[in-house]
Scaffold this motif. Structure first.
Motif, PDB file in Angstrom:
ATOM      1  N   ALA A 173      79.271  32.314  35.668  1.00 25.60           N
ATOM      2  CA  ALA A 173      80.492  33.065  35.388  1.00 25.60           C
ATOM      3  C   ALA A 173      81.323  32.357  34.327  1.00 25.60           C
ATOM      4  CB  ALA A 173      81.310  33.216  36.668  1.00 25.60           C
ATOM      5  N   ASP A 174      81.985  33.141  33.512  1.00 23.67           N
ATOM      6  CA  ASP A 174      82.805  32.574  32.440  1.00 23.67           C
ATOM      7  C   ASP A 174      83.884  31.643  32.987  1.00 23.67           C
ATOM      8  OD1 ASP A 174      82.783  35.571  30.351  1.00 23.67           O
ATOM      9  OD2 ASP A 174      81.366  33.894  30.513  1.00 23.67           O
ATOM     10  N   SER A 175      84.397  31.961  34.170  1.00 27.74           N
ATOM     11  CA  SER A 175      85.499  31.178  34.731  1.00 27.74           C
ATOM     12  C   SER A 175      85.093  29.750  35.083  1.00 27.74           C
ATOM     13  CB  SER A 175      86.055  31.880  35.969  1.00 27.74           C
ATOM     14  OG  SER A 175      85.041  32.022  36.942  1.00 27.74           O
ATOM     15  N   VAL A 176      83.803  29.512  35.225  1.00 29.81           N
ATOM     16  CA  VAL A 176      83.350  28.171  35.613  1.00 29.81           C
ATOM     17  C   VAL A 176      82.360  27.577  34.615  1.00 29.81           C
ATOM     18  CG1 VAL A 176      83.702  28.700  38.042  1.00 29.81           C
ATOM     19  CG2 VAL A 176      81.426  28.982  37.046  1.00 29.81           C
ATOM     20  N   LYS A 177      82.092  28.324  33.573  1.00 29.05           N
ATOM     21  CA  LYS A 177      81.140  27.846  32.570  1.00 29.05           C
ATOM     22  C   LYS A 177      81.624  26.509  32.010  1.00 29.05           C
ATOM     23  CE  LYS A 177      78.931  31.093  30.752  1.00 29.05           C
ATOM     24  NZ  LYS A 177      78.527  32.316  30.017  1.00 29.05           N
ATOM     25  N   ASP A 178      80.700  25.634  31.751  1.00 29.64           N
ATOM     26  CA  ASP A 178      80.967  24.282  31.226  1.00 29.64           C
ATOM     27  C   ASP A 178      81.520  23.337  32.284  1.00 29.64           C
ATOM     28  OD1 ASP A 178      82.217  25.731  28.158  1.00 29.64           O
ATOM     29  OD2 ASP A 178      80.178  25.117  28.662  1.00 29.64           O
ATOM     30  N   ARG A 179      81.755  23.854  33.498  1.00 29.82           N
ATOM     31  CA  ARG A 179      82.208  22.977  34.582  1.00 29.82           C
ATOM     32  C   ARG A 179      81.229  22.962  35.751  1.00 29.82           C
ATOM     33  NH1 ARG A 179      86.646  24.158  37.339  1.00 29.82           N
ATOM     34  NH2 ARG A 179      86.578  26.411  36.933  1.00 29.82           N
ATOM     35  N   PHE A 180      80.584  24.099  36.003  1.00 25.82           N
ATOM     36  CA  PHE A 180      79.670  24.219  37.130  1.00 25.82           C
ATOM     37  C   PHE A 180      78.234  24.340  36.614  1.00 25.82           C
ATOM     38  CE2 PHE A 180      82.675  26.328  40.490  1.00 25.82           C
ATOM     39  CZ  PHE A 180      83.624  25.350  40.244  1.00 25.82           C
ATOM     40  N   THR A 181      77.320  23.754  37.362  1.00 29.03           N
ATOM     41  CA  THR A 181      75.902  23.826  37.020  1.00 29.03           C
ATOM     42  C   THR A 181      75.106  24.206  38.263  1.00 29.03           C
ATOM     43  OG1 THR A 181      76.174  22.092  35.344  1.00 29.03           O
ATOM     44  CG2 THR A 181      73.929  22.578  36.083  1.00 29.03           C
ATOM     45  N   ILE A 182      74.233  25.190  38.105  1.00 28.19           N
ATOM     46  CA  ILE A 182      73.367  25.593  39.208  1.00 28.19           C
ATOM     47  C   ILE A 182      71.953  25.113  38.913  1.00 28.19           C
ATOM     48  CG2 ILE A 182      72.878  27.870  38.208  1.00 28.19           C
ATOM     49  CD1 ILE A 182      72.795  28.956  41.098  1.00 28.19           C
ATOM     50  N   SER A 183      71.270  24.697  39.963  1.00 30.11           N
ATOM     51  CA  SER A 183      69.881  24.265  39.813  1.00 30.11           C
ATOM     52  C   SER A 183      69.176  24.492  41.143  1.00 30.11           C
ATOM     53  CB  SER A 183      69.805  22.792  39.402  1.00 30.11           C
ATOM     54  OG  SER A 183      70.398  21.967  40.400  1.00 30.11           O
ATOM     55  N   ARG A 184      67.855  24.343  41.120  1.00 30.90           N
ATOM     56  CA  ARG A 184      67.089  24.529  42.346  1.00 30.90           C
ATOM     57  C   ARG A 184      65.908  23.590  42.371  1.00 30.90           C
ATOM     58  NH1 ARG A 184      65.329  30.541  42.602  1.00 30.90           N
ATOM     59  NH2 ARG A 184      63.997  29.850  44.330  1.00 30.90           N
ATOM     60  N   ASP A 185      65.475  23.289  43.581  1.00 29.01           N
ATOM     61  CA  ASP A 185      64.278  22.488  43.789  1.00 29.01           C
ATOM     62  C   ASP A 185      63.369  23.299  44.702  1.00 29.01           C
ATOM     63  OD1 ASP A 185      62.291  20.713  44.550  1.00 29.01           O
ATOM     64  OD2 ASP A 185      63.644  19.001  44.627  1.00 29.01           O
ATOM     65  N   ASN A 186      62.363  23.921  44.132  1.00 30.06           N
ATOM     66  CA  ASN A 186      61.507  24.803  44.927  1.00 30.06           C
ATOM     67  C   ASN A 186      60.671  24.029  45.948  1.00 30.06           C
ATOM     68  OD1 ASN A 186      62.484  27.124  43.710  1.00 30.06           O
ATOM     69  ND2 ASN A 186      60.844  27.213  42.188  1.00 30.06           N
ATOM     70  N   ALA A 187      60.431  22.779  45.693  1.00 33.26           N
ATOM     71  CA  ALA A 187      59.678  21.971  46.651  1.00 33.26           C
ATOM     72  C   ALA A 187      60.505  21.681  47.902  1.00 33.26           C
ATOM     73  CB  ALA A 187      59.247  20.667  46.004  1.00 33.26           C
ATOM     74  N   LYS A 188      61.816  21.760  47.764  1.00 31.32           N
ATOM     75  CA  LYS A 188      62.711  21.466  48.889  1.00 31.32           C
ATOM     76  C   LYS A 188      63.415  22.710  49.418  1.00 31.32           C
ATOM     77  CE  LYS A 188      63.679  16.727  47.432  1.00 31.32           C
ATOM     78  NZ  LYS A 188      64.730  15.741  47.065  1.00 31.32           N
ATOM     79  N   ASN A 189      63.072  23.875  48.882  1.00 30.62           N
ATOM     80  CA  ASN A 189      63.714  25.130  49.294  1.00 30.62           C
ATOM     81  C   ASN A 189      65.233  25.036  49.224  1.00 30.62           C
ATOM     82  OD1 ASN A 189      61.164  26.084  49.825  1.00 30.62           O
ATOM     83  ND2 ASN A 189      61.617  26.789  51.893  1.00 30.62           N
ATOM     84  N   THR A 190      65.710  24.419  48.172  1.00 25.62           N
ATOM     85  CA  THR A 190      67.141  24.140  48.077  1.00 25.62           C
ATOM     86  C   THR A 190      67.689  24.538  46.706  1.00 25.62           C
ATOM     87  OG1 THR A 190      66.933  22.292  49.629  1.00 25.62           O
ATOM     88  CG2 THR A 190      68.910  22.348  48.266  1.00 25.62           C
ATOM     89  N   VAL A 191      68.870  25.110  46.735  1.00 24.53           N
ATOM     90  CA  VAL A 191      69.595  25.417  45.510  1.00 24.53           C
ATOM     91  C   VAL A 191      70.900  24.619  45.538  1.00 24.53           C
ATOM     92  CG1 VAL A 191      70.707  27.475  46.502  1.00 24.53           C
ATOM     93  CG2 VAL A 191      70.497  27.252  44.023  1.00 24.53           C
ATOM     94  N   TYR A 192      71.305  24.184  44.361  1.00 23.89           N
ATOM     95  CA  TYR A 192      72.460  23.298  44.246  1.00 23.89           C
ATOM     96  C   TYR A 192      73.519  23.916  43.332  1.00 23.89           C
ATOM     97  CZ  TYR A 192      68.863  20.001  45.768  1.00 23.89           C
ATOM     98  OH  TYR A 192      67.844  19.382  46.449  1.00 23.89           O
ATOM     99  N   LEU A 193      74.756  23.504  43.572  1.00 25.33           N
ATOM    100  CA  LEU A 193      75.847  23.860  42.670  1.00 25.33           C
ATOM    101  C   LEU A 193      76.665  22.600  42.445  1.00 25.33           C
ATOM    102  CD1 LEU A 193      77.216  26.215  41.136  1.00 25.33           C
ATOM    103  CD2 LEU A 193      78.818  26.358  43.058  1.00 25.33           C
ATOM    104  N   ARG A 194      76.625  22.114  41.234  1.00 28.00           N
ATOM    105  CA  ARG A 194      77.416  20.943  40.879  1.00 28.00           C
ATOM    106  C   ARG A 194      78.708  21.438  40.243  1.00 28.00           C
ATOM    107  NH1 ARG A 194      78.496  15.933  42.479  1.00 28.00           N
ATOM    108  NH2 ARG A 194      79.563  14.779  40.817  1.00 28.00           N
ATOM    109  N   MET A 195      79.824  20.999  40.799  1.00 24.12           N
ATOM    110  CA  MET A 195      81.124  21.465  40.344  1.00 24.12           C
ATOM    111  C   MET A 195      81.936  20.277  39.829  1.00 24.12           C
ATOM    112  SD  MET A 195      81.985  24.146  43.440  1.00 24.12           S
ATOM    113  CE  MET A 195      82.117  22.850  44.664  1.00 24.12           C
ATOM    114  N   ASN A 196      82.258  20.323  38.556  1.00 25.06           N
ATOM    115  CA  ASN A 196      83.056  19.277  37.923  1.00 25.06           C
ATOM    116  C   ASN A 196      84.403  19.838  37.481  1.00 25.06           C
ATOM    117  OD1 ASN A 196      80.916  17.396  38.143  1.00 25.06           O
ATOM    118  ND2 ASN A 196      80.029  18.125  36.214  1.00 25.06           N
ATOM    119  N   SER A 197      85.331  18.949  37.231  1.00 22.68           N
ATOM    120  CA  SER A 197      86.662  19.332  36.737  1.00 22.68           C
ATOM    121  C   SER A 197      87.261  20.451  37.571  1.00 22.68           C
ATOM    122  CB  SER A 197      86.559  19.764  35.267  1.00 22.68           C
ATOM    123  OG  SER A 197      86.024  18.728  34.480  1.00 22.68           O
TER     124      SER A 197
END
Length: 126
Positions: free
Chosen positions: A63-87
């Motif tokens: 979303a534009d409101s969080v672009k450049d601050r939040f990062t989404i990623s996933r690890d399919n081997a761990k069945n996990t999705v992540y959201l890193r939130m900065n600033s």
């Protein structure tokens, strides 16, 4: 039955960082077949899209409101999705929900997502 369990929420000062995780499980649930998304809902407001990632992890939608601050990623081997939130800002405070979209493309449309977690609270103090 599919379970999505979020973790990592909490209280943080404005300008700080938090990392959310969402572990997916289910006897017949194929994590790799799902686009995964993060949504949030603040009191008195509608649920809003934050970020999504394709099944492979190669494509993301933020979303534009969080672009450049939040990062989404996933690890399919761990069945996990992540959201890193900065600033983090006070306006980022909300309950954050993880969602799974079977064969989805990772859009911002809530109707694409079939499975939802119970949410984790993020509080940002000013």
């Amino acid at each position: 039955q599919v379970q999505l369990v979020e973790s990592g929420g909490g209280l943080v000062q404005a300008g700080g960082s938090l990392g959310l995780s969402c572990l997916a499980s289910g006897r017949t649930f194929a994590f790799i077949g799902n686009a995964m998304g993060w949504f949030r809902q603040a009191p008195g407001r509608e649920r809003e899209f934050v970020a999504a990632v394709s099944w492979s992890g190669r494509n993301t939608n933020v979303a534009d409101s969080v672009k450049d601050r939040f990062t989404i990623s996933r690890d399919n081997a761990k069945n996990t999705v992540y959201l890193r939130m900065n600033s983090l800002k006070p306006e980022d405070a909300a309950v954050y929900y993880c969602a799974a979209a079977p064969w989805g493309s990772g859009t911002s449309n809530t109707e694409e997502y079939m499975y939802w977690g119970q949410g984790t609270q993020v509080t940002v103090s000013s």
